[in-house]
Design a protein around this motif. Structure first.
Motif, PDB file in Angstrom:
ATOM      1  N   GLN A 139      18.929  34.559  42.485  1.00 44.98           N
ATOM      2  CA  GLN A 139      18.026  33.869  41.562  1.00 44.98           C
ATOM      3  C   GLN A 139      17.695  34.817  40.417  1.00 44.98           C
ATOM      4  OE1 GLN A 139      14.616  32.708  43.900  1.00 44.98           O
ATOM      5  NE2 GLN A 139      15.598  30.853  44.636  1.00 44.98           N
ATOM      6  N   MET A 140      17.637  34.263  39.222  1.00 42.89           N
ATOM      7  CA  MET A 140      17.311  35.067  38.048  1.00 42.89           C
ATOM      8  C   MET A 140      16.352  34.300  37.156  1.00 42.89           C
ATOM      9  SD  MET A 140      19.818  36.474  35.025  1.00 42.89           S
ATOM     10  CE  MET A 140      19.124  37.197  33.523  1.00 42.89           C
ATOM     11  N   ARG A 141      15.368  34.997  36.651  1.00 47.60           N
ATOM     12  CA  ARG A 141      14.427  34.420  35.688  1.00 47.60           C
ATOM     13  C   ARG A 141      14.145  35.473  34.629  1.00 47.60           C
ATOM     14  NH1 ARG A 141      10.846  30.140  35.421  1.00 47.60           N
ATOM     15  NH2 ARG A 141       8.945  30.468  34.214  1.00 47.60           N
ATOM     16  N   ALA A 142      14.306  35.116  33.375  1.00 46.55           N
ATOM     17  CA  ALA A 142      14.125  36.091  32.299  1.00 46.55           C
ATOM     18  C   ALA A 142      13.385  35.457  31.139  1.00 46.55           C
ATOM     19  CB  ALA A 142      15.474  36.621  31.838  1.00 46.55           C
ATOM     20  N   THR A 143      12.446  36.208  30.591  1.00 50.85           N
ATOM     21  CA  THR A 143      11.721  35.781  29.391  1.00 50.85           C
ATOM     22  C   THR A 143      11.993  36.785  28.288  1.00 50.85           C
ATOM     23  OG1 THR A 143       9.947  34.730  30.664  1.00 50.85           O
ATOM     24  CG2 THR A 143       9.469  35.294  28.379  1.00 50.85           C
ATOM     25  N   THR A 144      12.513  36.300  27.175  1.00 54.54           N
ATOM     26  CA  THR A 144      12.818  37.179  26.052  1.00 54.54           C
ATOM     27  C   THR A 144      11.977  36.793  24.851  1.00 54.54           C
ATOM     28  OG1 THR A 144      14.615  38.064  24.668  1.00 54.54           O
ATOM     29  CG2 THR A 144      14.725  35.737  25.228  1.00 54.54           C
ATOM     30  N   THR A 145      11.601  37.785  24.052  1.00 51.51           N
ATOM     31  CA  THR A 145      10.748  37.568  22.887  1.00 51.51           C
ATOM     32  C   THR A 145      11.573  37.739  21.623  1.00 51.51           C
ATOM     33  OG1 THR A 145       8.836  38.435  24.106  1.00 51.51           O
ATOM     34  CG2 THR A 145       8.653  38.311  21.716  1.00 51.51           C
ATOM     35  N   LEU A 146      11.666  36.669  20.829  1.00 51.80           N
ATOM     36  CA  LEU A 146      12.492  36.651  19.627  1.00 51.80           C
ATOM     37  C   LEU A 146      11.594  36.668  18.386  1.00 51.80           C
ATOM     38  CD1 LEU A 146      14.886  33.773  20.793  1.00 51.80           C
ATOM     39  CD2 LEU A 146      15.100  36.229  21.236  1.00 51.80           C
ATOM     40  N   PRO A 147      11.577  37.775  17.633  1.00 55.68           N
ATOM     41  CA  PRO A 147      10.732  37.838  16.431  1.00 55.68           C
ATOM     42  C   PRO A 147      11.316  37.006  15.286  1.00 55.68           C
ATOM     43  CG  PRO A 147      11.997  39.866  16.679  1.00 55.68           C
ATOM     44  CD  PRO A 147      12.263  39.053  17.904  1.00 55.68           C
ATOM     45  N   ASP A 148      10.486  36.746  14.291  1.00 57.41           N
ATOM     46  CA  ASP A 148      10.901  35.897  13.170  1.00 57.41           C
ATOM     47  C   ASP A 148      12.136  36.430  12.448  1.00 57.41           C
ATOM     48  OD1 ASP A 148       8.837  34.208  13.742  1.00 57.41           O
ATOM     49  OD2 ASP A 148       7.594  34.741  12.014  1.00 57.41           O
ATOM     50  N   ASP A 149      12.201  37.761  12.219  1.00 54.10           N
ATOM     51  CA  ASP A 149      13.347  38.298  11.484  1.00 54.10           C
ATOM     52  C   ASP A 149      14.644  38.151  12.278  1.00 54.10           C
ATOM     53  OD1 ASP A 149      12.561  40.153  13.378  1.00 54.10           O
ATOM     54  OD2 ASP A 149      12.738  41.892  12.052  1.00 54.10           O
ATOM     55  N   PHE A 150      14.543  38.190  13.606  1.00 54.56           N
ATOM     56  CA  PHE A 150      15.723  37.948  14.441  1.00 54.56           C
ATOM     57  C   PHE A 150      16.175  36.492  14.322  1.00 54.56           C
ATOM     58  CE2 PHE A 150      17.486  36.460  18.481  1.00 54.56           C
ATOM     59  CZ  PHE A 150      18.539  37.342  18.666  1.00 54.56           C
ATOM     60  N   LEU A 151      15.213  35.568  14.374  1.00 55.13           N
ATOM     61  CA  LEU A 151      15.547  34.148  14.225  1.00 55.13           C
ATOM     62  C   LEU A 151      16.186  33.884  12.868  1.00 55.13           C
ATOM     63  CD1 LEU A 151      12.305  32.539  15.714  1.00 55.13           C
ATOM     64  CD2 LEU A 151      14.543  32.680  16.818  1.00 55.13           C
ATOM     65  N   LEU A 152      15.641  34.492  11.813  1.00 60.62           N
ATOM     66  CA  LEU A 152      16.183  34.292  10.470  1.00 60.62           C
ATOM     67  C   LEU A 152      17.615  34.820  10.382  1.00 60.62           C
ATOM     68  CD1 LEU A 152      15.888  33.523   7.492  1.00 60.62           C
ATOM     69  CD2 LEU A 152      14.892  35.792   7.088  1.00 60.62           C
ATOM     70  N   ALA A 153      17.835  36.026  10.907  1.00 56.52           N
ATOM     71  CA  ALA A 153      19.169  36.627  10.823  1.00 56.52           C
ATOM     72  C   ALA A 153      20.202  35.820  11.601  1.00 56.52           C
ATOM     73  CB  ALA A 153      19.120  38.062  11.340  1.00 56.52           C
ATOM     74  N   THR A 154      19.841  35.378  12.808  1.00 58.38           N
ATOM     75  CA  THR A 154      20.799  34.625  13.612  1.00 58.38           C
ATOM     76  C   THR A 154      21.034  33.238  13.028  1.00 58.38           C
ATOM     77  OG1 THR A 154      18.986  33.982  15.098  1.00 58.38           O
ATOM     78  CG2 THR A 154      20.326  35.845  15.757  1.00 58.38           C
ATOM     79  N   PHE A 155      19.990  32.627  12.466  1.00 53.80           N
ATOM     80  CA  PHE A 155      20.126  31.315  11.829  1.00 53.80           C
ATOM     81  C   PHE A 155      21.068  31.437  10.625  1.00 53.80           C
ATOM     82  CE2 PHE A 155      18.214  27.091  11.597  1.00 53.80           C
ATOM     83  CZ  PHE A 155      18.582  26.682  10.323  1.00 53.80           C
ATOM     84  N   GLN A 156      20.845  32.444   9.777  1.00 59.81           N
ATOM     85  CA  GLN A 156      21.686  32.650   8.601  1.00 59.81           C
ATOM     86  C   GLN A 156      23.140  32.933   8.990  1.00 59.81           C
ATOM     87  OE1 GLN A 156      19.549  35.839   6.653  1.00 59.81           O
ATOM     88  NE2 GLN A 156      18.534  34.429   5.240  1.00 59.81           N
ATOM     89  N   LYS A 157      23.304  33.768  10.018  1.00 60.72           N
ATOM     90  CA  LYS A 157      24.665  34.128  10.435  1.00 60.72           C
ATOM     91  C   LYS A 157      25.408  32.916  10.977  1.00 60.72           C
ATOM     92  CE  LYS A 157      27.212  37.451  13.260  1.00 60.72           C
ATOM     93  NZ  LYS A 157      27.101  38.605  14.193  1.00 60.72           N
ATOM     94  N   SER A 158      24.731  32.096  11.783  1.00 61.24           N
ATOM     95  CA  SER A 158      25.362  30.914  12.354  1.00 61.24           C
ATOM     96  C   SER A 158      25.804  29.936  11.264  1.00 61.24           C
ATOM     97  CB  SER A 158      24.389  30.210  13.312  1.00 61.24           C
ATOM     98  OG  SER A 158      24.935  29.001  13.795  1.00 61.24           O
ATOM     99  N   ILE A 159      24.918  29.694  10.288  1.00 55.76           N
ATOM    100  CA  ILE A 159      25.253  28.780   9.198  1.00 55.76           C
ATOM    101  C   ILE A 159      26.364  29.371   8.332  1.00 55.76           C
ATOM    102  CG2 ILE A 159      24.370  27.573   7.171  1.00 55.76           C
ATOM    103  CD1 ILE A 159      23.328  26.508   9.813  1.00 55.76           C
ATOM    104  N   ALA A 160      26.311  30.688   8.103  1.00 56.31           N
ATOM    105  CA  ALA A 160      27.331  31.339   7.277  1.00 56.31           C
ATOM    106  C   ALA A 160      28.705  31.229   7.921  1.00 56.31           C
ATOM    107  CB  ALA A 160      26.960  32.801   7.064  1.00 56.31           C
ATOM    108  N   GLU A 161      28.769  31.406   9.240  1.00 59.57           N
ATOM    109  CA  GLU A 161      30.055  31.307   9.931  1.00 59.57           C
ATOM    110  C   GLU A 161      30.617  29.894   9.849  1.00 59.57           C
ATOM    111  OE1 GLU A 161      29.120  32.713  13.815  1.00 59.57           O
ATOM    112  OE2 GLU A 161      29.350  34.846  13.279  1.00 59.57           O
ATOM    113  N   GLN A 162      29.731  28.912   9.891  1.00 60.59           N
ATOM    114  CA  GLN A 162      30.189  27.524   9.817  1.00 60.59           C
ATOM    115  C   GLN A 162      30.600  27.135   8.404  1.00 60.59           C
ATOM    116  OE1 GLN A 162      27.509  24.715  11.697  1.00 60.59           O
ATOM    117  NE2 GLN A 162      26.949  26.180  13.281  1.00 60.59           N
TER     118      GLN A 162
END
Length: 249
Positions: free
Chosen positions: A118-141
């Motif tokens: 069994q595994m349970r994990a909670t991760t904390t994603l800051p705003d700048d991480f969300l922005l960078a990953t959002f931009q990268k995902s859209i850029a790749e597409q």
């Protein structure tokens, strides 16, 4: 009288041996926990530093209440809890390191390819991480990173409204996205969309919600993990995932 003295001495010897064994087991348990925790911490620090990342604090490791020695004799660790600090380094859309996480593993096998029962994990994603990953995902597409970075200018988590607010073109357009855990997947609903300050009709926001939902859910296809909870904080998004028989790799 002599027989009573002999019985008393025998009992004292038995108690002494028992206490000695218990002390040995306690010392072995303490030593094993210390060694395993130190090994896990050292490996995290060495791996992170080898990637050229800065580590501001050490991770913490604990093993629950069940005896670690007995579990390892059976080839498993009954429980292991680990809290790792953020090692994120973000430059534009270039993301290195990992966000902070709290991880709980149960029935962890000690095979060459460890599997957590069994595994349970909670991760904390800051705003700048969300922005960078959002931009990268859209850029790749789209194939146009420069244009995307100019268009998507900010992402702000809004704890009061439970939304992720996405800004385009410095405020020319905006989206208010509400994340939630729905049947084991991360669901994203578009609560409001506006262009030049004018709200888009419901049909447009529904289409955006469907598109985002499909894109996110594709990330969990074939995975043993499911989303348990989503919490929008101030400046961060907390995501909790869980699963059974999860390969640690």
């Amino acid at each position: 009288m002599a027989s009573q003295d002999s019985a008393s001495k025998a009992w004292k010897i038995f108690v002494g041996v028992l206490v000695g064994l218990l002390l040995i087991l306690l010392i072995a348990e303490f030593g094993l926990r210390w060694y395993m925790g130190r090994q896990m911490t050292s490996q995290f620090m060495e791996t992170t530093q080898a990637e050229g990342l800065e580590v501001k604090e050490k991770p913490s490791v604990s093993f629950g209440a069940s005896p670690l020695t007995l579990g390892m004799l059976g080839g498993k660790i009954s429980q292991m809890n680990m809290s790792t600090p953020s090692t994120l380094q973000i430059e534009g859309t270039d993301v290195k390191g990992q966000p902070a996480a709290d991880i709980e593993l149960r029935d962890l096998s000690l095979a060459s390819a460890p599997v957590a029962g069994q595994m349970r994990a909670t991760t904390t994603l800051p705003d700048d991480f969300l922005l960078a990953t959002f931009q990268k995902s859209i850029a790749e597409q789209s194939g146009n990173a420069t244009l995307v970075n100019m268009v998507i200018t900010s992402i702000t988590t809004n704890a009061e409204d439970n939304t992720i607010d996405v800004e385009f073109g410095g405020g020319l357009a905006s989206l208010a996205l509400e994340p939630s855990a729905n049947n084991g997947v991360l669901d994203i609903a578009t609560r409001k969309a506006a262009v030049f300050g004018m709200n888009l009709p419901d049909q447009a926001t529904a289409a955006l919600s469907d598109s985002l939902r499909e894109g996110v859910q594709e990330q969990f296809v074939g995975s043993r993990l499911h989303v348990d909870a989503v919490e929008v904080g101030s400046g961060e998004l907390k995501l909790t995932v869980a699963g059974t028989n999860v390969p640690l790799k």
